[in-house]
Design an enzyme around this catalytic site. Structure first.
Site, short mmCIF file in Angstrom:
data_model
loop_
_atom_site.label_atom_id
_atom_site.label_comp_id
_atom_site.label_asym_id
_atom_site.label_seq_id
_atom_site.Cartn_x
_atom_site.Cartn_y
_atom_site.Cartn_z
N ASP A 120 5.47 9.05 -5.73
CA ASP A 120 4.03 8.89 -5.53
C ASP A 120 3.75 8.50 -4.08
OD1 ASP A 120 1.32 8.36 -5.79
OD2 ASP A 120 1.54 7.40 -7.73
N HIS A 158 -1.78 8.91 -15.39
CA HIS A 158 -2.92 9.20 -14.50
C HIS A 158 -3.57 10.57 -14.76
CE1 HIS A 158 -4.51 7.81 -10.31
NE2 HIS A 158 -5.33 7.56 -11.31
N CYS A 208 -3.32 12.61 -6.08
CA CYS A 208 -2.52 12.33 -7.26
C CYS A 208 -2.84 13.14 -8.52
CB CYS A 208 -2.64 10.84 -7.55
SG CYS A 208 -1.84 10.30 -9.05
#
Length: 714
Positions: A37, A131, A75
């Protein structure tokens, strides 16, 4: 008796052949997908020898480094593209993350990768960050094809307490919410509070592997929390970088080294449980690094959330005992959507037709095959003004605002000032796990691995030459404040491909500097300044071979593009020039014909006027106003290529094969290329879906769910 090396090669070939025919049963490979990430281009050891990541470095060097691997700028869009194999702009997931109180998720109409792999007999596990939405159970991992989930639903949570705070507006008033976020399948797991998430995840994978048989094929999806903010890591990891004075950078790189240790533990577990020899490991970042919080994408331009290469071109590799050409660097064009069809192919299945990815396995294992793809969409978003970019062949077209455009050197560069360069068209074959050339800047560290020290020693002469080149291209380099986050450095890393052969024939300081010095005056040839024919003509007089190469490249591209449109039965000349009646359309015709019909953007206006349709006329007038002013322009406002050209929307064109750091904007001299790229972009218009970002809903406040971020409120 066969030589050992021959036996190894034969084994790999037989394994690959078995995969190509899609064997059923235990021969199917274990598929391991690891996502870091916020890991930047310059934050990993094969791009920056100063980063201590020996496990990742070994996997990359003994596997295949994917030098042109692309992801989304941020993301959630990358994760949706990865698991759904759809460009985010086609499913409303472009432009932003799924915030904790936004009542949405990845469309339930999409079949995600684990759901597809379940059809082919795979056990599927997700460990890490989700997410992708959680407001209702249908959006969560164990309802989207995963047999189990261990991790958290949101993002940006504390690595130790696993608390996530969030600020939002409710009835125009600033409000806040905070809650715990860690799950074991669907249950809240509070027992892990106080434990560092990176090692929680690697420990869980170890337990999973030891509790199962390697005879059943496995899909392991491991989206780490690392190295996203908050910047947190046990002190012994940040101490590795004691020589770095910038605290954010030191902590961030410590997080990279902790991530590396966790990956090393996972590989050890794969080997000890009998999974490794039949495994394929893919590693990628989810977007470029956020330079404001310690990450770095040097020498690429831009950062996380931008459409520049620094926001979208990420470190990646594939590692497997079944690769036919391990120890290489691949310059095949790869997009994050490609892992879905590649994995389904390896599982023996047939990927769905409605996806954007392509199977990369054969081309990665056979150098004689053409690239699996030559085109992809970086993103298309009109939520906050027009912002779009596409890649086709060697060219990248940017329409609208791509985001902050600086080149950000790492904070530690002031101390080391060392550079090496990997040419973008080069495939480097390495032996003994040592890279022969590295595209990076370097830092010094007492804790640097032996391999990295050897790399630096072997490249001492090359490093010196590249630093000399930096000073040559920018004489004030030695005097600059290298800690500046906003300074735009000129062509420090340039390999001169765009200049042609004369840059190699005459390597004197004065020869190159003459052009660079002109950049400091009014007549600039670099991005973010206006170009005109006088500037280009001046440059071409100094570098005649540059002009030849630029037009040779464009001619080849135009030929390729016209063949594409012909093969897809698209009438290019009617799309570009609706009043043109020619039956044939050649490269020379296209280059020489700069005529633009006055009627090209008038057909809808005239039609509305003739029909006396006031509503349609008003709509057309508003469309033209938006194009002329550039205010609140929408993708649907562009009906023809000429609409783009006549509008106030900024366009930029880069040859990212010769110019990977996006320093030379070609839009003013490559009009035919721009028109063909715009034509391709217009093809994407019918697929555009507006961003699915409804307003925050306080019903999701953790206070309503015993202090935990939980589903059940949308």
């Amino acid at each position: 008796m066969l030589h050992l090396r021959s036996v190894q090669v034969l084994t790999r070939l037989l394994a690959t052949a078995a995969l190509c025919v899609g064997l059923q049963g235990p021969q199917k490979p274990h598929l391991i997908l690891i996502v870091a990430d916020d890991l930047g281009w310059n934050d990993i050891s094969w791009n920056n020898p100063g980063v201590v990541s020996p496990n990742l470095d070994r996997l990359a060097n003994e596997g295949m480094i994917l030098n042109r691997s692309y992801v989304q700028p941020i993301c959630s869009p990358t994760r949706s593209a990865l698991l759904a194999s759809r460009y985010p702009f086609t499913i409303g997931r472009q432009g932003n993350v799924i915030w904790p109180l936004i009542p949405t998720g990845v469309t339930l109409n999409a079949t995600l990768l684990p759901q597809e792999l379940k059809k082919w007999g795979y056990d599927t596990y997700a460990v890490g960050k989700w997410h992708l939405g959680f407001c209702k159970w249908a959006y969560t991992p164990t309802f989207r094809g995963f047999d189990s989930f261990y991790g958290f639903y949101t993002g940006s949570e504390d690595y130790y307490t696993h608390m996530r705070g969030y600020s939002y507006y409710e009835d125009s008033q600033l409000a806040s919410a905070s809650g715990y976020d860690f799950r074991d399948n669907t249950a809240v797991n509070r027992n892990v509070s106080g434990n560092y998430s990176t090692f929680l995840f690697s420990d869980r994978v170890d337990l999973l592997l030891r509790a199962r048989s390697p005879d059943t094929p496995l899909f392991l999806y491991m989206p780490f929390q690392s190295v996203h903010t908050p910047l947190q890591v046990p002190e012994n990891y940040s101490n590795i970088y004691h020589n770095i004075s910038n605290n954010n950078r030191r902590t961030y790189l410590g997080m990279v080294s902790a991530l590396d240790e966790a990956v090393g533990r996972i590989v050890t577990s794969l080997k000890e449980t009998g999974h490794y020899n039949n495994s394929i490991i893919v590693f990628t970042t989810d977007n470029g690094g956020p330079t404001i919080t310690g990450a770095n994408n040097w020498p690429l331009r831009g950062n996380k959330s931008t459409l520049w290469e620094g926001g979208t071109r990420g470190p990646a590799f594939i590692h497997s005992p079944m690769l036919t050409n391990p120890g290489t660097v691949s310059n095949r064009l790869i997009h994050v959507t490609d892992w879905y069809p590649t994995f389904v192919h390896l599982a023996g299945g047939t990927p769905p037709d409605d996806i954007d990815g392509v199977n990369q396995w054969e081309t990665l294992n056979n150098k004689s095959l053409p690239d699996a793809r030559d085109y992809f969409v970086y993103d298309i978003n009109e939520a906050n003004g027009m912002s779009a970019a596409i890649r086709w062949g060697r060219y990248k077209l940017i329409v609208g605002d791509p985001g902050p455009s600086s080149w950000t050197p790492p904070p530690d560069l002031q101390k080391s000032r060392t550079f090496t360069l990997r040419k973008p068209d080069e495939v480097t074959v390495r032996t003994d796990s040592k890279s022969e050339e590295i595209f990076s800047s370097s830092i010094e560290s007492d804790e640097t691995s032996k391999t990295n020290r050897e790399n630096r020693n072997n490249n001492e002469e090359l490093i010196k030459k590249e630093f000399d080149k930096a000073v040559l291209l920018d004489p004030s380099f030695n005097d600059r404040n290298l800690n500046s986050q906003s300074e735009e450095f000129r062509a420090i890393d340039y390999d001169y491909n765009f200049l042609g052969d004369e840059s190699k024939q005459e390597n004197s300081n004065g020869y190159i500097r003459e052009v660079i010095d002109e950049d400091s005056k009014e007549n600039s040839i670099f991005p973010d300044k206006n170009h005109d024919s006088k500037n280009w003509n001046s440059l071409f007089r100094k570098f005649p071979l540059m002009k030849n190469k630029l037009y040779r490249n464009s001619y080849a591209f135009i030929d390729m593009a016209l063949k594409y449109f012909e093969n897809n039965h698209i009438d290019v000349h009617q799309l570009l020039h609706p009043d043109k009646k020619d039956e044939t359309w050649t490269v020379d015709d296209f280059i020489n014909d700069q005529h633009t019909s006055d009627n090209e953007i008038d057909w809808l206006f005239n039609s509305a006027n003739e029909q006396k349709d006031d509503k349609l006329l008003r709509r057309e007038l508003k469309r033209r106003y938006r194009l002329a002013s550039g205010a609140s322009v929408r993708l649907t406002d562009f009906k023809t290529v000429q609409d783009f050209i006549n509008s106030k929307v900024k366009m930029q064109l880069y040859d990212v094969e010769d110019d990977p750091t996006e320093r030379l904007d070609l839009v003013e001299i490559q009009t035919p290329v721009v028109k063909l790229m715009l034509t391709r972009l217009l093809q994407e218009q019918p697929r555009y879906c507006p961003p699915d970002l409804p307003p925050d809903d306080s019903k999701g406040d953790p206070d309503n769910f015993d202090g935990a971020w939980s589903p059940g409120w949308c």
